[in-house]
Design an enzyme around this catalytic site. Structure first.
Site, PDB file in Angstrom:
ATOM      1  N   GLU A  90       0.825  -1.202   0.000  1.00 37.12           N
ATOM      2  CA  GLU A  90       0.000   0.000   0.000  1.00 37.12           C
ATOM      3  C   GLU A  90       0.864   1.260   0.000  1.00 37.12           C
ATOM      4  O   GLU A  90       1.945   1.284   0.590  1.00 37.12           O
ATOM      5  CB  GLU A  90      -0.922   0.002   1.225  1.00 37.12           C
ATOM      6  N   CYS A 103       3.502   8.669   0.983  1.00 39.93           N
ATOM      7  CA  CYS A 103       3.972   7.748   2.014  1.00 39.93           C
ATOM      8  C   CYS A 103       4.197   6.389   1.362  1.00 39.93           C
ATOM      9  O   CYS A 103       3.240   5.744   0.929  1.00 39.93           O
ATOM     10  CB  CYS A 103       2.920   7.673   3.122  1.00 39.93           C
ATOM     11  N   CYS A 110       5.878  -6.638   8.027  1.00 40.52           N
ATOM     12  CA  CYS A 110       6.891  -6.038   8.900  1.00 40.52           C
ATOM     13  C   CYS A 110       7.147  -6.961  10.071  1.00 40.52           C
ATOM     14  O   CYS A 110       6.219  -7.537  10.631  1.00 40.52           O
ATOM     15  CB  CYS A 110       6.395  -4.674   9.406  1.00 40.52           C
ATOM     16  N   CYS A 114       5.403  -4.005  16.573  1.00 40.29           N
ATOM     17  CA  CYS A 114       4.941  -2.979  17.522  1.00 40.29           C
ATOM     18  C   CYS A 114       3.480  -3.279  17.883  1.00 40.29           C
ATOM     19  O   CYS A 114       2.675  -3.611  17.012  1.00 40.29           O
ATOM     20  CB  CYS A 114       5.075  -1.585  16.913  1.00 40.29           C
ATOM     21  N   CYS A 117       0.462  -1.356  15.932  1.00 41.38           N
ATOM     22  CA  CYS A 117       0.535  -1.056  14.499  1.00 41.38           C
ATOM     23  C   CYS A 117      -0.026  -2.192  13.654  1.00 41.38           C
ATOM     24  O   CYS A 117       0.393  -3.347  13.785  1.00 41.38           O
ATOM     25  CB  CYS A 117       1.989  -0.789  14.107  1.00 41.38           C
ATOM     26  N   GLY A 157       6.423  -1.573   6.842  1.00 42.47           N
ATOM     27  CA  GLY A 157       7.816  -2.014   6.842  1.00 42.47           C
ATOM     28  C   GLY A 157       8.719  -1.125   7.659  1.00 42.47           C
ATOM     29  O   GLY A 157       8.355  -0.010   8.037  1.00 42.47           O
ATOM     30  N   GLU A 158       9.907  -1.652   7.966  1.00 40.22           N
ATOM     31  CA  GLU A 158      10.917  -0.885   8.697  1.00 40.22           C
ATOM     32  C   GLU A 158      12.037  -0.551   7.701  1.00 40.22           C
ATOM     33  O   GLU A 158      12.788  -1.438   7.287  1.00 40.22           O
ATOM     34  CB  GLU A 158      11.432  -1.726   9.877  1.00 40.22           C
ATOM     35  N   SER A 189      11.596   7.100   8.425  1.00 44.02           N
ATOM     36  CA  SER A 189      11.206   6.887   9.820  1.00 44.02           C
ATOM     37  C   SER A 189      11.607   5.493  10.273  1.00 44.02           C
ATOM     38  O   SER A 189      11.323   4.507   9.600  1.00 44.02           O
ATOM     39  CB  SER A 189       9.685   7.061   9.937  1.00 44.02           C
ATOM     40  N   LEU A 213       9.520   6.933  18.812  1.00 48.45           N
ATOM     41  CA  LEU A 213       9.945   6.763  20.205  1.00 48.45           C
ATOM     42  C   LEU A 213       8.808   6.183  21.041  1.00 48.45           C
ATOM     43  O   LEU A 213       8.935   5.127  21.616  1.00 48.45           O
ATOM     44  CB  LEU A 213      10.391   8.119  20.761  1.00 48.45           C
ATOM     45  N   HIS A 214       7.711   6.897  21.138  1.00 45.14           N
ATOM     46  CA  HIS A 214       6.446   6.447  21.731  1.00 45.14           C
ATOM     47  C   HIS A 214       6.473   6.179  23.231  1.00 45.14           C
ATOM     48  O   HIS A 214       5.425   5.938  23.835  1.00 45.14           O
ATOM     49  CB  HIS A 214       5.894   5.212  21.014  1.00 45.14           C
ATOM     50  N   CYS A 331      -1.714   6.718   9.599  1.00 47.40           N
ATOM     51  CA  CYS A 331      -0.528   6.064  10.165  1.00 47.40           C
ATOM     52  C   CYS A 331      -0.913   4.812  10.920  1.00 47.40           C
ATOM     53  O   CYS A 331      -1.810   4.831  11.757  1.00 47.40           O
ATOM     54  CB  CYS A 331       0.143   6.957  11.195  1.00 47.40           C
TER      55      CYS A 331
HETATM   56  N1  SAH Z   1       8.757   1.237  10.763  1.00 49.09           N
HETATM   57  C1  SAH Z   1       8.926   2.647  10.711  1.00 49.09           C
HETATM   58  C2  SAH Z   1       8.031   3.368   9.719  1.00 49.09           C
HETATM   59  C3  SAH Z   1       6.564   3.003   9.641  1.00 49.09           C
HETATM   60  S1  SAH Z   1       5.401   3.532  10.816  1.00 49.09           S
HETATM   61  C4  SAH Z   1       8.798   3.250  12.086  1.00 49.09           C
HETATM   62  O1  SAH Z   1       8.502   2.520  13.024  1.00 49.09           O
HETATM   63  O2  SAH Z   1       9.048   4.436  12.247  1.00 49.09           O
HETATM   64  C5  SAH Z   1       5.127   5.237  10.700  1.00 49.09           C
HETATM   65  C6  SAH Z   1       4.664   5.808  12.048  1.00 49.09           C
HETATM   66  O3  SAH Z   1       3.300   5.465  12.374  1.00 49.09           O
HETATM   67  C7  SAH Z   1       5.504   5.275  13.201  1.00 49.09           C
HETATM   68  O4  SAH Z   1       5.854   6.305  14.057  1.00 49.09           O
HETATM   69  C8  SAH Z   1       4.533   4.318  13.857  1.00 49.09           C
HETATM   70  O5  SAH Z   1       4.903   4.044  15.166  1.00 49.09           O
HETATM   71  C9  SAH Z   1       3.243   5.055  13.719  1.00 49.09           C
HETATM   72  N2  SAH Z   1       2.065   4.221  13.986  1.00 49.09           N
HETATM   73  C10 SAH Z   1       1.996   2.876  14.030  1.00 49.09           C
HETATM   74  N3  SAH Z   1       0.751   2.464  14.339  1.00 49.09           N
HETATM   75  C11 SAH Z   1       0.008   3.579  14.497  1.00 49.09           C
HETATM   76  C12 SAH Z   1      -1.362   3.805  14.795  1.00 49.09           C
HETATM   77  N4  SAH Z   1      -2.201   2.811  14.974  1.00 49.09           N
HETATM   78  N5  SAH Z   1      -1.785   5.088  14.855  1.00 49.09           N
HETATM   79  C13 SAH Z   1      -0.925   6.116  14.612  1.00 49.09           C
HETATM   80  N6  SAH Z   1       0.376   5.955  14.313  1.00 49.09           N
HETATM   81  C14 SAH Z   1       0.838   4.702  14.263  1.00 49.09           C
END
Ligand code: SAH
Length: 340
Positions: A90, A103, A110, A114, A117, A157-158, A189, A213-214, A331
């Site tokens: 996508e 994007c 992936c 997390c 996600c 993906g990462e 990212s 970071l989160h 996201c």
């Molecule tokens: N793997 C990479 C890039 C993809 S995610 C990374 O982790 O940065 C892009 C962003 O969306 C990341 O910051 C991710 O943590 C965030 N994200 C993941 N799940 C989400 C959700 N349910 N709502 C909002 N942002 C989310």
């Protein structure tokens, strides 16, 4: 067949020399592919007949197959693209006041896992190749009749788990003889793959760097992001310091606000202490709902309090607006619903 979208200008030149053609042909071909948007080698009228014939036999400039194209009420487009081996990915186009921001996905599925996600619900099947990364841009430009001005590698993906292809992609789209998307208009990212953050600091062509970071302490971060076990916060922060020393480029920390999990003001204070002095800023992201998970979005009042607290403590911050939620393009919502 070699898809030419996967070559940097330098690599294309080497490929042509190896096949007894001239290096300058690479610049001509780049111009046809990225500026004139040629779809066939036949159109490339300033190339010799012989070169055109060679390219037609040995190479391709293939776009991706559009399996689905959805448009959101706010002007966001979500594409489902088919790859040559049957996998699908996508890609999301967002209309911003500063331009058209794309994007792109960097992998099929992936492995980072997390806990919030949707993209990680399917394990990685494979990395995307550099031509598949570039073809996302080219296919969307053609389908929508627009010019992509900004790129974020924030789809499925990462990117730093597919480092070489992502670096090549950044080089290709940044090339002044091609799409010429500026380094500062490209953001990669990562969830925090420390050795690759360090490697990225030494790349000749680099983009903006965002780090997901989160959470501001290891206990909480490991609970919500399993990658934190491998690369804990002190290593990430140290890598960011080195990155900034080498590049003088400001880092963005993404911080997803999860109701009752990581959004207390005490954690805002911890976050401020963690990143103070780094010349970074925090992008607060509202959580987008994923049906498999029980997380809830932090309400606007609390999000604003968290934001104000960071500002009060001298940390630059922004609160990201959500786009494309009505078509699951926001996201963290990217995954292949059509395949389920
Ligand atoms: N793997 C990479 C890039 C993809 S995610 C990374 O982790 O940065 C892009 C962003 O969306 C990341 O910051 C991710 O943590 C965030 N994200 C993941 N799940 C989400 C959700 N349910 N709502 C909002 N942002 C989310």
């Amino acid at each position: 067949m070699i898809n030419l979208y996967g070559f940097t200008l330098g690599e294309l030149g080497e490929f042509l020399i190896a096949n007894d053609y001239k290096k300058f042909n690479a610049t001509q071909i780049f111009d046809w592919m990225y500026v004139k948007k040629a779809r066939t080698f036949e159109e490339m009228s300033n190339l010799s007949k012989d070169l055109r014939a060679f390219l037609s036999v040995a190479c391709a400039i293939d776009l991706l197959t559009v399996k689905q194209h959805q448009q959101s009420a706010d002007g966001t487009h979500k594409f489902l693209f088919g790859l040559h081996d049957g996998y699908a990915i996508e890609t999301v186009l967002m209309t911003q006041d500063y331009g058209m921001s794309l994007c792109v996905s960097s992998q099929v599925g992936c492995n980072m896992g997390c806990s919030f996600c949707a993209s990680g619900l399917k394990k990685k099947s494979r990395d995307l190749t550099s031509d598949e990364l570039v073809a996302q841009v080219m296919t969307v430009e053609k389908e929508c009749g627009i010019k992509v001005t900004h790129l974020v590698v924030m789809g499925t993906g990462e990117p730093f788990d597919n480092y070489d292809n992502v670096i090549r992609f950044v080089q290709i789209v940044n090339d002044a003889k091609g799409l010429a998307i500026g380094q500062r208009h490209i953001t990669v990212s990562t969830c925090g793959i420390v050795p690759k953050i360090l490697a990225y600091a030494d790349e000749p062509v680099r983009s903006n760097l965002a780090i997901s970071l989160h959470a501001p302490n290891d206990d909480l971060r490991t609970k919500i992001m399993k990658i934190n076990k491998k690369y804990p916060l002190d290593e990430i922060i140290e890598a960011c310091k080195i990155y900034f020393d080498k590049t003088s480029r400001r880092i963005t920390f993404e911080y997803l606000l999860l109701n009752g999990v990581n959004d207390s003001l005490a954690l805002a204070d911890q976050l401020s202490d963690l990143i103070r002095g780094l010349n970074a800023y925090v992008n607060l992201i509202p959580y987008n709902h994923v049906s498999e998970f029980s997380y809830q979005r932090t309400d606007m009042t609390r999000a604003m309090q968290f934001y104000d607290r960071l500002i009060k403590r001298g940390i630059a911050a922004t609160l990201r607006k959500e786009q494309g939620g009505d078509i699951d393009a926001a996201c963290g919502q990217l995954r292949l619903k059509t395949e389920e």
